[in-house]
Design a protein around this motif. Structure first.
Motif, mmCIF file in Angstrom:
data_model
loop_
_atom_site.group_PDB
_atom_site.id
_atom_site.type_symbol
_atom_site.label_atom_id
_atom_site.label_comp_id
_atom_site.label_asym_id
_atom_site.label_seq_id
_atom_site.Cartn_x
_atom_site.Cartn_y
_atom_site.Cartn_z
ATOM 1 N N LYS A 177 -1.325 -12.785 20.942
ATOM 2 C CA LYS A 177 -2.545 -12.376 20.261
ATOM 3 C C LYS A 177 -2.816 -13.198 18.998
ATOM 4 O O LYS A 177 -3.687 -12.856 18.227
ATOM 5 C CB LYS A 177 -2.463 -10.892 19.909
ATOM 6 C CG LYS A 177 -2.389 -9.999 21.124
ATOM 7 C CD LYS A 177 -2.345 -8.561 20.712
ATOM 8 C CE LYS A 177 -2.202 -7.583 21.830
ATOM 9 N NZ LYS A 177 -2.882 -7.834 23.055
ATOM 10 N N GLY A 178 -2.061 -14.262 18.810
ATOM 11 C CA GLY A 178 -2.242 -15.056 17.604
ATOM 12 C C GLY A 178 -1.615 -14.384 16.396
ATOM 13 O O GLY A 178 -1.853 -14.780 15.273
ATOM 14 N N LEU A 179 -0.833 -13.348 16.651
ATOM 15 C CA LEU A 179 -0.173 -12.611 15.574
ATOM 16 C C LEU A 179 1.316 -12.913 15.592
ATOM 17 O O LEU A 179 1.890 -13.160 16.653
ATOM 18 C CB LEU A 179 -0.380 -11.098 15.760
ATOM 19 C CG LEU A 179 -1.819 -10.589 15.756
ATOM 20 C CD1 LEU A 179 -1.861 -9.118 16.131
ATOM 21 C CD2 LEU A 179 -2.439 -10.787 14.390
ATOM 22 N N PRO A 180 1.958 -12.845 14.443
ATOM 23 C CA PRO A 180 3.406 -13.041 14.416
ATOM 24 C C PRO A 180 4.115 -11.843 15.048
ATOM 25 O O PRO A 180 3.567 -10.750 15.140
ATOM 26 C CB PRO A 180 3.718 -13.146 12.919
ATOM 27 C CG PRO A 180 2.598 -12.440 12.244
ATOM 28 C CD PRO A 180 1.402 -12.620 13.122
ATOM 29 N N THR A 181 5.330 -12.060 15.507
ATOM 30 C CA THR A 181 6.123 -10.973 16.070
ATOM 31 C C THR A 181 7.296 -10.665 15.151
ATOM 32 O O THR A 181 7.707 -11.504 14.349
ATOM 33 C CB THR A 181 6.657 -11.312 17.471
ATOM 34 O OG1 THR A 181 7.434 -12.499 17.388
ATOM 35 C CG2 THR A 181 5.525 -11.484 18.462
ATOM 36 N N THR A 182 7.809 -9.459 15.292
ATOM 37 C CA THR A 182 8.961 -9.037 14.511
ATOM 38 C C THR A 182 9.786 -8.060 15.332
ATOM 39 O O THR A 182 9.316 -7.529 16.339
ATOM 40 C CB THR A 182 8.534 -8.379 13.175
ATOM 41 O OG1 THR A 182 9.688 -8.155 12.378
ATOM 42 C CG2 THR A 182 7.813 -7.065 13.408
ATOM 43 N N ASP A 219 11.812 -3.472 21.594
ATOM 44 C CA ASP A 219 12.242 -3.827 20.243
ATOM 45 C C ASP A 219 11.502 -5.010 19.640
ATOM 46 O O ASP A 219 11.969 -5.631 18.692
ATOM 47 C CB ASP A 219 13.752 -4.127 20.235
ATOM 48 C CG ASP A 219 14.571 -2.866 20.390
ATOM 49 O OD1 ASP A 219 14.122 -1.805 19.919
ATOM 50 O OD2 ASP A 219 15.661 -2.943 20.983
ATOM 51 N N GLU A 220 10.319 -5.367 20.181
ATOM 52 C CA GLU A 220 9.545 -6.469 19.621
ATOM 53 C C GLU A 220 8.081 -6.052 19.535
ATOM 54 O O GLU A 220 7.546 -5.425 20.443
ATOM 55 C CB GLU A 220 9.677 -7.728 20.473
ATOM 56 C CG GLU A 220 8.985 -8.926 19.847
ATOM 57 C CD GLU A 220 9.169 -10.193 20.673
ATOM 58 O OE1 GLU A 220 9.347 -11.242 20.048
ATOM 59 O OE2 GLU A 220 9.117 -10.127 21.903
ATOM 60 N N ALA A 221 7.435 -6.425 18.424
ATOM 61 C CA ALA A 221 6.036 -6.046 18.224
ATOM 62 C C ALA A 221 5.305 -7.130 17.458
ATOM 63 O O ALA A 221 5.887 -7.847 16.648
ATOM 64 C CB ALA A 221 5.944 -4.732 17.462
ATOM 65 N N TYR A 222 4.006 -7.261 17.767
ATOM 66 C CA TYR A 222 3.130 -8.070 16.932
ATOM 67 C C TYR A 222 2.883 -7.266 15.663
ATOM 68 O O TYR A 222 2.953 -6.034 15.671
ATOM 69 C CB TYR A 222 1.781 -8.318 17.623
ATOM 70 C CG TYR A 222 1.878 -9.017 18.948
ATOM 71 C CD1 TYR A 222 2.186 -10.374 19.006
ATOM 72 C CD2 TYR A 222 1.638 -8.343 20.133
ATOM 73 C CE1 TYR A 222 2.260 -11.025 20.227
ATOM 74 C CE2 TYR A 222 1.708 -8.987 21.356
ATOM 75 C CZ TYR A 222 2.027 -10.324 21.393
ATOM 76 O OH TYR A 222 2.096 -10.971 22.596
ATOM 77 N N TRP A 223 2.570 -7.933 14.555
ATOM 78 C CA TRP A 223 2.287 -7.194 13.326
ATOM 79 C C TRP A 223 1.205 -7.893 12.526
ATOM 80 O O TRP A 223 0.974 -9.092 12.650
ATOM 81 C CB TRP A 223 3.539 -7.014 12.478
ATOM 82 C CG TRP A 223 4.076 -8.303 11.899
ATOM 83 C CD1 TRP A 223 4.913 -9.184 12.492
ATOM 84 C CD2 TRP A 223 3.766 -8.850 10.613
ATOM 85 N NE1 TRP A 223 5.158 -10.249 11.663
ATOM 86 C CE2 TRP A 223 4.465 -10.064 10.490
ATOM 87 C CE3 TRP A 223 2.964 -8.432 9.550
ATOM 88 C CZ2 TRP A 223 4.388 -10.857 9.362
ATOM 89 C CZ3 TRP A 223 2.898 -9.229 8.419
ATOM 90 C CH2 TRP A 223 3.607 -10.424 8.334
ATOM 91 N N TYR A 224 0.499 -7.082 11.721
ATOM 92 C CA TYR A 224 -0.471 -7.596 10.766
ATOM 93 C C TYR A 224 -0.616 -6.580 9.648
ATOM 94 O O TYR A 224 -0.203 -5.431 9.785
ATOM 95 C CB TYR A 224 -1.827 -7.920 11.421
ATOM 96 C CG TYR A 224 -2.555 -6.729 11.990
ATOM 97 C CD1 TYR A 224 -3.526 -6.064 11.244
ATOM 98 C CD2 TYR A 224 -2.287 -6.268 13.264
ATOM 99 C CE1 TYR A 224 -4.200 -4.974 11.761
ATOM 100 C CE2 TYR A 224 -2.957 -5.188 13.796
ATOM 101 C CZ TYR A 224 -3.918 -4.541 13.045
ATOM 102 O OH TYR A 224 -4.582 -3.466 13.563
ATOM 103 N N MET A 225 -1.176 -7.017 8.542
ATOM 104 C CA MET A 225 -1.375 -6.141 7.387
ATOM 105 C C MET A 225 -2.858 -6.042 7.091
ATOM 106 O O MET A 225 -3.595 -7.000 7.269
ATOM 107 C CB MET A 225 -0.611 -6.664 6.181
ATOM 108 C CG MET A 225 0.887 -6.673 6.408
ATOM 109 S SD MET A 225 1.809 -7.303 5.014
ATOM 110 C CE MET A 225 1.840 -5.882 3.979
ATOM 111 N N GLN A 226 -3.273 -4.833 6.642
ATOM 112 C CA GLN A 226 -4.687 -4.605 6.350
ATOM 113 C C GLN A 226 -4.806 -3.647 5.173
ATOM 114 O O GLN A 226 -4.071 -2.670 5.085
ATOM 115 C CB GLN A 226 -5.375 -4.024 7.581
ATOM 116 C CG GLN A 226 -6.858 -3.899 7.444
ATOM 117 C CD GLN A 226 -7.494 -3.487 8.769
ATOM 118 O OE1 GLN A 226 -6.832 -3.258 9.766
ATOM 119 N NE2 GLN A 226 -8.802 -3.393 8.772
ATOM 120 N N GLN A 227 -5.738 -3.931 4.289
ATOM 121 C CA GLN A 227 -6.016 -3.064 3.145
ATOM 122 C C GLN A 227 -6.950 -1.956 3.613
ATOM 123 O O GLN A 227 -8.104 -2.210 3.916
ATOM 124 C CB GLN A 227 -6.667 -3.861 2.013
ATOM 125 C CG GLN A 227 -6.828 -3.090 0.731
ATOM 126 C CD GLN A 227 -5.505 -2.908 0.009
ATOM 127 O OE1 GLN A 227 -4.681 -3.800 -0.002
ATOM 128 N NE2 GLN A 227 -5.289 -1.751 -0.565
#
Length: 108
Positions: A59-64, A74-82
């Motif tokens: 999805k163009g997002l980093p994984t962690t 045990d793996e997920a894409y992540w993003y931050m939002q205000q």
């Protein structure tokens, strides 16, 4: 688009004049065909194609490494939002790489 020289409100056209949209202001000025011709409008612009990438594997997002509460992956894409006021920290969102379950993690 024109803005009022007196109060800064958006102006509208009425015949051969620009009239302030703020009725309390009452400012108006004559229209200038030459400057209006240089204004950019949305009329006549080509429509752009919207591409749906929601099903894309990456999805163009980093994984962690993060535990999915739905499928135990045990793996997920992540993003931050205000999503709260500016003086509070951002919220972290996770999307499971397997089942695409979405959850969030807030700082408390």
């Amino acid at each position: 688009m024109e803005f009022c020289d007196e109060c800064g409100s958006m102006m509208k056209t009425e015949g051969d004049e620009w009239v302030c949209g703020n009725e309390e202001c009452g400012f108006s000025k004559p229209r200038d065909a030459q400057s209006e011709q240089a204004m950019v409008t949305t009329q006549g612009q080509e429509e752009s194609e919207v591409v749906d990438v929601s099903d894309a594997e990456n999805k163009g997002l980093p994984t962690t490494e993060s535990h999915c509460p739905k499928c135990d992956n045990d793996e997920a894409y992540w993003y931050m939002q205000q999503i709260r006021s500016a003086d509070e920290s951002e919220t972290r969102f996770f999307i499971c790489t397997e089942c695409e379950h979405k959850w969030r993690e807030d700082d408390h």
